[in-house]
Design an enzyme around this catalytic site. Structure first.
Site, PDB file in Angstrom:
ATOM      1  N   HIS A  97     -67.887   6.684 -25.554  1.00 34.12           N
ATOM      2  CA  HIS A  97     -67.592   7.592 -27.092  1.00 34.12           C
ATOM      3  C   HIS A  97     -68.240   8.095 -27.537  1.00 34.12           C
ATOM      4  O   HIS A  97     -68.471   8.798 -28.091  1.00 34.12           O
ATOM      5  CB  HIS A  97     -68.226   6.549 -27.769  1.00 34.12           C
ATOM      6  CG  HIS A  97     -66.222   5.498 -28.465  1.00 34.12           C
ATOM      7  ND1 HIS A  97     -65.564   5.162 -27.709  1.00 34.12           N
ATOM      8  CD2 HIS A  97     -65.880   5.123 -29.699  1.00 34.12           C
ATOM      9  CE1 HIS A  97     -64.745   4.001 -27.827  1.00 34.12           C
ATOM     10  NE2 HIS A  97     -64.444   4.630 -29.085  1.00 34.12           N
ATOM     11  N   ASP A 155     -71.482   3.687 -38.484  1.00 35.58           N
ATOM     12  CA  ASP A 155     -70.374   4.086 -39.383  1.00 35.58           C
ATOM     13  C   ASP A 155     -69.067   3.442 -38.764  1.00 35.58           C
ATOM     14  O   ASP A 155     -68.634   2.489 -39.023  1.00 35.58           O
ATOM     15  CB  ASP A 155     -69.538   5.418 -40.155  1.00 35.58           C
ATOM     16  CG  ASP A 155     -71.165   5.656 -40.672  1.00 35.58           C
ATOM     17  OD1 ASP A 155     -71.567   5.250 -41.577  1.00 35.58           O
ATOM     18  OD2 ASP A 155     -70.727   7.459 -40.876  1.00 35.58           O
ATOM     19  N   GLU A 272     -74.907   7.608 -48.144  1.00 34.91           N
ATOM     20  CA  GLU A 272     -73.757   8.513 -47.903  1.00 34.91           C
ATOM     21  C   GLU A 272     -73.248  10.007 -48.066  1.00 34.91           C
ATOM     22  O   GLU A 272     -73.578   9.981 -49.528  1.00 34.91           O
ATOM     23  CB  GLU A 272     -72.973   8.096 -45.781  1.00 34.91           C
ATOM     24  CG  GLU A 272     -73.293   7.601 -45.273  1.00 34.91           C
ATOM     25  CD  GLU A 272     -73.182   7.201 -44.062  1.00 34.91           C
ATOM     26  OE1 GLU A 272     -72.089   8.117 -43.709  1.00 34.91           O
ATOM     27  OE2 GLU A 272     -72.961   6.972 -43.005  1.00 34.91           O
TER      28      GLU A 272
HETATM   29  P1  FAD Z   1     -71.386   6.056 -24.075  1.00 33.91           P
HETATM   30  O1  FAD Z   1     -70.197   7.267 -24.784  1.00 33.91           O
HETATM   31  O2  FAD Z   1     -70.573   5.017 -22.997  1.00 33.91           O
HETATM   32  O3  FAD Z   1     -72.940   6.830 -23.761  1.00 33.91           O
HETATM   33  C1  FAD Z   1     -73.500   7.927 -24.013  1.00 33.91           C
HETATM   34  C2  FAD Z   1     -74.837   7.965 -23.469  1.00 33.91           C
HETATM   35  O4  FAD Z   1     -75.793   6.800 -23.472  1.00 33.91           O
HETATM   36  C3  FAD Z   1     -74.459   8.248 -22.047  1.00 33.91           C
HETATM   37  O5  FAD Z   1     -75.277   9.118 -21.686  1.00 33.91           O
HETATM   38  C4  FAD Z   1     -74.714   7.108 -21.073  1.00 33.91           C
HETATM   39  O6  FAD Z   1     -74.418   6.988 -19.999  1.00 33.91           O
HETATM   40  C5  FAD Z   1     -75.764   6.174 -21.845  1.00 33.91           C
HETATM   41  N1  FAD Z   1     -75.242   5.019 -21.452  1.00 33.91           N
HETATM   42  C6  FAD Z   1     -74.659   3.590 -21.985  1.00 33.91           C
HETATM   43  N2  FAD Z   1     -75.077   2.323 -21.084  1.00 33.91           N
HETATM   44  C7  FAD Z   1     -76.246   2.553 -21.181  1.00 33.91           C
HETATM   45  C8  FAD Z   1     -77.545   1.338 -21.477  1.00 33.91           C
HETATM   46  N3  FAD Z   1     -76.706  -0.349 -21.321  1.00 33.91           N
HETATM   47  N4  FAD Z   1     -78.901   1.885 -20.999  1.00 33.91           N
HETATM   48  C9  FAD Z   1     -78.658   3.088 -20.894  1.00 33.91           C
HETATM   49  N5  FAD Z   1     -78.291   3.965 -21.232  1.00 33.91           N
HETATM   50  C10 FAD Z   1     -76.821   4.117 -21.498  1.00 33.91           C
HETATM   51  N6  FAD Z   1     -73.329   7.178 -33.840  1.00 33.91           N
HETATM   52  C11 FAD Z   1     -74.333   7.068 -34.113  1.00 33.91           C
HETATM   53  O7  FAD Z   1     -75.266   6.491 -34.508  1.00 33.91           O
HETATM   54  N7  FAD Z   1     -73.751   6.576 -36.197  1.00 33.91           N
HETATM   55  C12 FAD Z   1     -72.113   6.217 -35.774  1.00 33.91           C
HETATM   56  O8  FAD Z   1     -71.392   6.087 -36.844  1.00 33.91           O
HETATM   57  C13 FAD Z   1     -71.492   6.859 -35.104  1.00 33.91           C
HETATM   58  N8  FAD Z   1     -70.690   7.190 -35.332  1.00 33.91           N
HETATM   59  C14 FAD Z   1     -69.387   7.385 -34.343  1.00 33.91           C
HETATM   60  C15 FAD Z   1     -68.003   7.257 -34.230  1.00 33.91           C
HETATM   61  C16 FAD Z   1     -66.927   7.126 -33.239  1.00 33.91           C
HETATM   62  C17 FAD Z   1     -65.620   7.090 -33.394  1.00 33.91           C
HETATM   63  C18 FAD Z   1     -67.388   7.411 -32.650  1.00 33.91           C
HETATM   64  C19 FAD Z   1     -66.768   7.812 -31.416  1.00 33.91           C
HETATM   65  C20 FAD Z   1     -68.609   7.637 -31.931  1.00 33.91           C
HETATM   66  C21 FAD Z   1     -69.498   7.473 -33.345  1.00 33.91           C
HETATM   67  N9  FAD Z   1     -71.413   7.566 -32.786  1.00 33.91           N
HETATM   68  C22 FAD Z   1     -72.214   6.828 -33.415  1.00 33.91           C
HETATM   69  C23 FAD Z   1     -71.222   8.591 -32.052  1.00 33.91           C
HETATM   70  C24 FAD Z   1     -72.427   6.928 -30.996  1.00 33.91           C
HETATM   71  O9  FAD Z   1     -73.310   6.608 -30.908  1.00 33.91           O
HETATM   72  C25 FAD Z   1     -72.510   7.469 -29.314  1.00 33.91           C
HETATM   73  O10 FAD Z   1     -71.552   8.733 -29.057  1.00 33.91           O
HETATM   74  C26 FAD Z   1     -72.958   6.548 -28.311  1.00 33.91           C
HETATM   75  O11 FAD Z   1     -73.505   6.917 -27.044  1.00 33.91           O
HETATM   76  C27 FAD Z   1     -71.494   6.061 -28.321  1.00 33.91           C
HETATM   77  O12 FAD Z   1     -71.506   4.788 -27.352  1.00 33.91           O
HETATM   78  P2  FAD Z   1     -71.068   4.173 -25.851  1.00 33.91           P
HETATM   79  O13 FAD Z   1     -71.383   2.742 -25.810  1.00 33.91           O
HETATM   80  O14 FAD Z   1     -70.022   4.974 -26.169  1.00 33.91           O
HETATM   81  O15 FAD Z   1     -71.937   5.137 -24.819  1.00 33.91           O
END
Ligand code: FAD
Length: 518
Positions: A97, A155, A272
């Site tokens: 994400h 969120d 918020e």
């Molecule tokens: P990924 O996109 O898969 O990875 C993000 C980064 O972390 C990459 O560099 C990856 O290599 C690394 N990573 C992933 N997993 C691990 C692991 N286990 N150990 C070490 N590194 C790792 N963020 C907020 O803070 N608050 C919010 O309310 C919020 N709302 C969101 C709503 C939506 C619809 C979206 C799309 C994003 C939102 N985000 C929010 C952003 C979100 O927290 C970040 O994009 C987060 O990185 C997404 O998590 P993911 O699991 O998809 O990580």
């Protein structure tokens, strides 16, 4: 062997393998990787999903994807790549994400953390231990089953624990409980050398603090212990509409100051705010502010000629219906709202189950998915703006945006810096209170602003904001100098930690901070 897609030239055994179907790495790497004995599987095919993320802007396809069957698989893979002479890089992928390819790795190996799931609440209920690939919604469900809940949320809860803790994890509770990275008791991490380490504030604290907000640079989070508290059952949810930015912002600061005065328990633990257009658009106009069955009194709004945008405060007070009556909560909320300067009577409220409140963005996701508006481009940008600079920011950035090009939510809320441990890698502005300002834009098919227009706008906003002492959240810098400026006083330690925990700079390369070493 079937999952690996191997093809044998003749006879059995690794020595006889001449090609490995679909593997684009050096032949020696392909063969060595294929020979790893894993609890899960490693595939050189079906990797295209890992070249896509929520942003739909950047795409880099990996050569292989590890579907770990255990933490051991992750340690084994990282150890193997570290010890080899190959220059393959590795990225953990939570649920992808990210908006700018941060979990991708061109011709490297993605570890699909979504294969490592599970949450276990401790016997005494002090914490929940969640796998790195677990979604926050599942952490919540496991905790609620014991009458407990984490304190600080996002969120949107359909994000992975590891991905979020690599960034920060912020929401309306952040001012009150700190970001999610401030609510972690212990981590299990596979470092960039393949070492499996359990760390906390007391044990291997160097790695613990490096990983929290460390952008995936120091290790792969395979488990996290998150502290818990007794759960609420319901939430009194409030939206209050404002005609002017100054009053909106002043009231946000007033409300968070109650926490500093130690009146927090009586206050809202979620604060918020959002910008809406002064139009009746159901998507981002004032009509999106009231809850179902309620309407805005348009006669009380300024004319669009005087105010092209409006703001609304979003507040939540949670309670346990077995311990507190809704009437008593409503009375407390009325008292808290009494001094605020929203447009008179334009305040909307409803009571809802705690879990519905926390999972509210997912409800929106389902609607957008059904309309084909989820898997589209998202040039998102989130800025941390020092409170002292907010008036200038509003004048020089917010007010200059052409209202017709707002194509997604704009969130604005204050955060207390004292809830962020300075030992963590995460970076904030150098001021006690700062505002999170998120431009959560999407590019509609053939409608609204183009991707380029939105990316340019984000970049202009950042340039103006940087001069005001802002920081990027989910930073997307590309030059070493910009990263150095981003981390400021933390840069030297960040580099030192990289040398210690990922000496070959193999991990999360698409953050574009370090160059892969041999
Ligand atoms: P990924 O996109 O898969 O990875 C993000 C980064 O972390 C990459 O560099 C990856 O290599 C690394 N990573 C992933 N997993 C691990 C692991 N286990 N150990 C070490 N590194 C790792 N963020 C907020 O803070 N608050 C919010 O309310 C919020 N709302 C969101 C709503 C939506 C619809 C979206 C799309 C994003 C939102 N985000 C929010 C952003 C979100 O927290 C970040 O994009 C987060 O990185 C997404 O998590 P993911 O699991 O998809 O990580």
């Amino acid at each position: 062997i079937a999952t690996l897609g191997l093809s044998h030239a003749s006879g059995p055994g690794p020595a006889a393998i001449s090609t490995i179907d679909g593997c684009t790495l050096a032949a020696s790497d392909c063969m060595a990787l294929a020979a790893l004995e894993l609890d899960g599987s490693l595939t050189f095919r079906d990797t295209s999903f890992a070249a896509v993320d929520f942003g739909h802007i950047v795409s880099a396809r990996p050569a292989a994807v590890l579907h770990p069957g255990s933490t051991r698989d992750i340690a084994k893979l990282v150890r193997f790549v570290y010890a080899s002479s190959s220059n393959v890089s590795i990225a953990a992928r939570g649920v992808g994400h990210s908006a700018n390819g941060q979990a991708q790795v061109l011709n490297g190996i993605v570890i699909d953390m979504s294969d490592l799931r599970g949450s276990r609440v401790s016997a005494r209920g002090a914490f929940v231990e969640a796998a790195g690939g677990e979604l926050w919604i599942d952490v919540l469900r496991a905790s609620l089953a014991k009458g407990l809940a984490p304190r600080s949320f996002l969120d949107y809860l359909h994000l992975s624990v590891g991905g979020t803790l690599s960034n920060g994890g912020i929401s309306g509770q952040t001012y009150f409980w700190g970001p999610q990275i401030s609510n972690v008791l212990q981590l299990e991490v596979v470092t960039g050398t393949g070492e499996l380490v359990t760390c906390s504030r007391r044990t291997r604290s160097d790695l613990f603090f490096a990983v929290l907000g460390g952008l995936g640079q120091f290790g792969i989070i395979t488990k996290a212990r998150i502290n818990l508290q007794p759960s609420a059952t319901h939430v009194h949810h409030v939206h209050a509409l404002y005609a002017d930015f100054a009053s909106f912002q002043r009231d946000q600061l007033r409300l968070i100051s109650l926490q500093q005065q130690r009146k927090a328990i009586a206050s809202f633990e979620y604060i918020e705010g959002h910008l809406v257009t002064n139009s009746d658009s159901l998507v981002n106009g004032f009509s999106s502010v009231p809850f179902e069955g309620q309407t805005v009194n348009v006669n009380l709004l300024p004319s669009p000629g005087n105010a092209s945008v409006l703001y609304y405060l979003e507040l939540a007070k949670s309670y346990n219906i077995a311990l507190e009556s809704p009437a008593s909560v409503h009375e407390q909320v009325s008292q808290l709202l009494a001094p605020l300067a929203f447009i008179p009577s334009q305040v909307f409220t409803r009571d809802e189950p705690f879990v519905d409140f926390l999972d509210r963005v997912h409800t929106g996701e389902l609607t957008l998915r059904a309309a084909g508006l989820w898997e589209i481009q998202h040039p998102w940008s989130t800025l941390f703006v020092p409170a002292s600079a907010m008036a200038t920011f509003e004048r020089t950035v917010l007010r200059t945006v052409d209202v017709s090009t707002f194509n997604g939510p704009v969130n604005i809320f204050p955060v207390n810096r004292n809830k962020w441990d300075p030992q963590m890698s995460a970076v904030t502005p150098d001021e006690d209170i700062f505002f999170t300002v998120s431009f959560l834009n999407s590019v509609g098919a053939g409608q609204g602003p183009t991707l380029k227009a939105l990316v340019d706008r984000n970049s202009q906003a950042w340039q103006a904001c940087e001069r005001l002492g802002c920081k990027q959240f989910f930073p997307t810098h590309t030059s070493r100098a910009d990263w150095e400026a981003h981390f400021g006083a933390k840069w030297a330690k960040f580099v030192l930690n990289k040398r210690r925990f990922d000496p070959k700079a193999m991990l999360s390369p698409k953050q574009n901070i370090f160059t892969r070493g041999q």
